[in-house]
Design an enzyme around this catalytic site. Structure first.
Site: not given
Ligand code: FAD
Ligand code: NAD
Length: 480
Positions: A58, A122, A190, A245, A279-280, A452
């Site tokens: 962002k 962990g 995406g 691809v 994607g993940r 407004h």
């Protein structure tokens, strides 16, 4: 000897750090194990979202939006600037400062709330014992009353496009390019593909997006995806659907991409940089010992029930590592819900009211169901649509693309979905989320007073339009 805690959270992203803070606020003795390490070998909180996801993307979208406006919009407002240029290094430095401030802010919140930060990797063992391996290889043990797994997700790699430093990159590389690539290829139309494509296109890259599916933004409302495709194409983004691809080759600092097209033909495209954004996947590598008792589902996500409880007693899992949308706010809400449950409170998330945003310009945002989903379910609906072209505030801002589409149940008038494409859609959608969360009807919104001039008036008008009574648009019906 092991340290004992009421709650141990593994992972300090927006799921884990929020859960840890909430747990501590509720009086639980809480620790958070995080392995992310800075250049100075210090622990870094914030996970994907703060470090290499939501926030840096962002920051770049905002910088490049300002650059685009200065170059293409200011003149119409009567502002002259002389030649406008972008210093990519300065833009990246600003982004890094924002990221550092935020991640350090989370560390400060841990201190203020008394959360113990444990730097290391962990691994959950049997009976809520956590083995922590530090960067130097030393091991320690924690024992927890309850455990929350919040290890997040990592990008999916595809065999035809292995990463090659600085040339074929994933989201991390896409957020740190040191110069504007002349020719930028992106695999995957995406959320990441469109946002990162927007960033670099605004700075002058020729962007080609290669999408394997033959539909664009297939799960979004068709009106929204159609409008988005039209606008992005007009901006110059070349989105190729049905483009598979099949291989890549890096030669002399450029990458050749072999593509099989929808019509069966093949072609080779050449780019200076290639972003892989297909994607993940949940990140469970090394997270669970064989006898942890936690079960993964067939897609590799940690199996949980509606309240994020895993199959191991006292162990919960939240965020990208479990089913549902991979969104920071979903992860955080799950974190708060689970901490509340562990502290003995009642809590539940309304998964039907989770907003989505794609931060292109105009932004796309939606909540609830699409027209196509509702029709497929046989639900009788009414649709109200209002274009920003008819909004005085949008005209004043020179930002008139897109619309608000509100869908209500034809029998009960209850709002079932809202789909927005337009300036500030990321902010506007919150109004529809609140309305849906409160079980509002379209009439409730139609009877609400909106300031407004404001972009929000488009939501008011869309609500009026559900019954054909919008004011600033030709109406379909006579009022009874
Ligand atoms: P993560 O943020 O991935 O955090 C997991 C943490 O766990 C990491 O810090 C990791 O180091 C740590 N960890 C993992 N395993 C271990 C272990 N064994 N021991 C110790 N620590 C461990 N979402 C939005 O809602 N809005 C956006 O605008 C948005 N933009 C995005 C842009 C990009 C480019 C990307 C990639 C993602 C974006 N997302 C966005 C998605 C968002 O980042 C994720 O949904 C969110 O970060 C998930 O939070 P999490 O806490 O589940 O996991
Ligand atoms: P995505 O699922 O949004 O999009 C991946 C796209 O790649 C899909 O359109 C898919 O059809 C396509 N694809 C898959 N394999 C392909 C192949 N071999 N060739 C060509 N196309 C292929 O994934 P993403 O853009 O990588 O983002 C991952 C997740 O991160 C998102 O789903 C979202 O949950 C999160 N995210 C959210 C935001 C936000 O909220 N604004 C921003 C960025 C990322």
């Amino acid at each position: 000897m092991s340290q004992e805690f009421d709650l141990v959270v593994i992972g300090g992203g927006p799921g884990g750090y929020v859960a840890a803070i909430r747990g501590a606020q509720l009086g639980l003795k809480t620790a958070c194990v995080e392995k992310w390490t800075s250049d100075k070998e210090a622990p870094v909180l914030g996970g994907t979202c703060l470090n290499v996801g939501c926030i840096p993307s962002k920051a770049l979208l905002d910088s490049t939006h300002k650059f685009h406006d200065a170059k293409h919009e200011f003149e119409e407002h009567g502002i002259s600037t002389g030649e406008v240029s972008m210093d990519v290094a300065a833009m990246m430095a600003r982004k890094n400062t924002i990221v550092n401030n935020l991640t350090m802010g989370v560390a400060g919140l841990f201190k203020a709330n008394g959360v113990t930060l444990i730097h290391g990797t962990g691994q959950l063992q049997k009976d809520r014992v956590i083995k922590v391996t530090a960067a130097d290889g030393s091991e320690s043990q924690l024992k927890a009353g309850s455990v929350i797994l919040a290890a997040g997700s990592v990008p999916i790699n595809i065999p035809p496009a292995p990463l090659v430093e600085d040339i074929v990159v994933d989201n991390v590389g896409a957020l740190s390019l040191s110069e504007v690539p002349k020719r930028l290829g992106i695999i995957g139309a995406g959320v990441i593909g469109l946002e990162m494509g927007t960033v670099w296109q605004r700075l002058g890259s020729d962007v080609v997006v290669l999408e394997a599916m033959d539909t664009f933004l297939g799960t979004t409302d068709k009106d929204l995806s159609k409008e988005a495709a039209k606008i992005l194409k007009k901006q110059g983004m070349n989105i190729r659907l049905g483009a598979l691809v099949t291989g890549t080759q890096v030669v002399n600092n450029e990458v050749k991409v072999a593509v099989k097209k929808a019509d069966g033909d093949s072609e080779t495209l050449t780019f200076d940089k290639l972003i892989v954004a297909v994607g993940r996947k949940p990140y469970t590598e090394g997270l669970l010992s064989a006898d942890s008792g936690v079960v993964l589902d067939e897609r590799g996500f940690v199996h949980v029930n509606l309240r994020c409880k895993t199959d191991a007693p006292g162990v919960y899992a939240i965020g990208d590592i479990v089913r549902g949308p991979m969104l920071a706010h979903k992860a955080s809400e799950e974190g708060m819900m689970v901490a509340d449950i562990i502290a003995g409170h009642k809590a539940l998330i309304n998964y039907d009211c989770i907003p989505w945003v794609i931060y292109t310009h105009p932004e796309m945002a939606w909540v609830g169901k699409t027209e196509q989903e509702l029709k497929a379910e046989g639900v009788e609906i009414k649709v109200g649509k209002f274009p920003f072209a008819a909004s005085g505030r949008a005209m004043a801002a020179n930002d008139t693309q897109g619309f608000v589409k509100l869908i209500a149940d034809a029998q009960t008038d209850r709002i079932l979905g809202c789909h927005i494409i337009g300036g500030n859609a990321s902010e506007l959608i919150a109004q529809a989320v609140i309305a849906m969360e409160f079980g509002s009807s379209a009439e409730d919104l139609a009877l609400t007073v909106f300031a407004h001039p404001s972009l929000s008036e488009a939501i008011h008008e869309a609500a009026l339009a559900v019954d054909g009574h919008a004011i600033h648009m030709a109406n379909r019906k006579k009022r009874k």
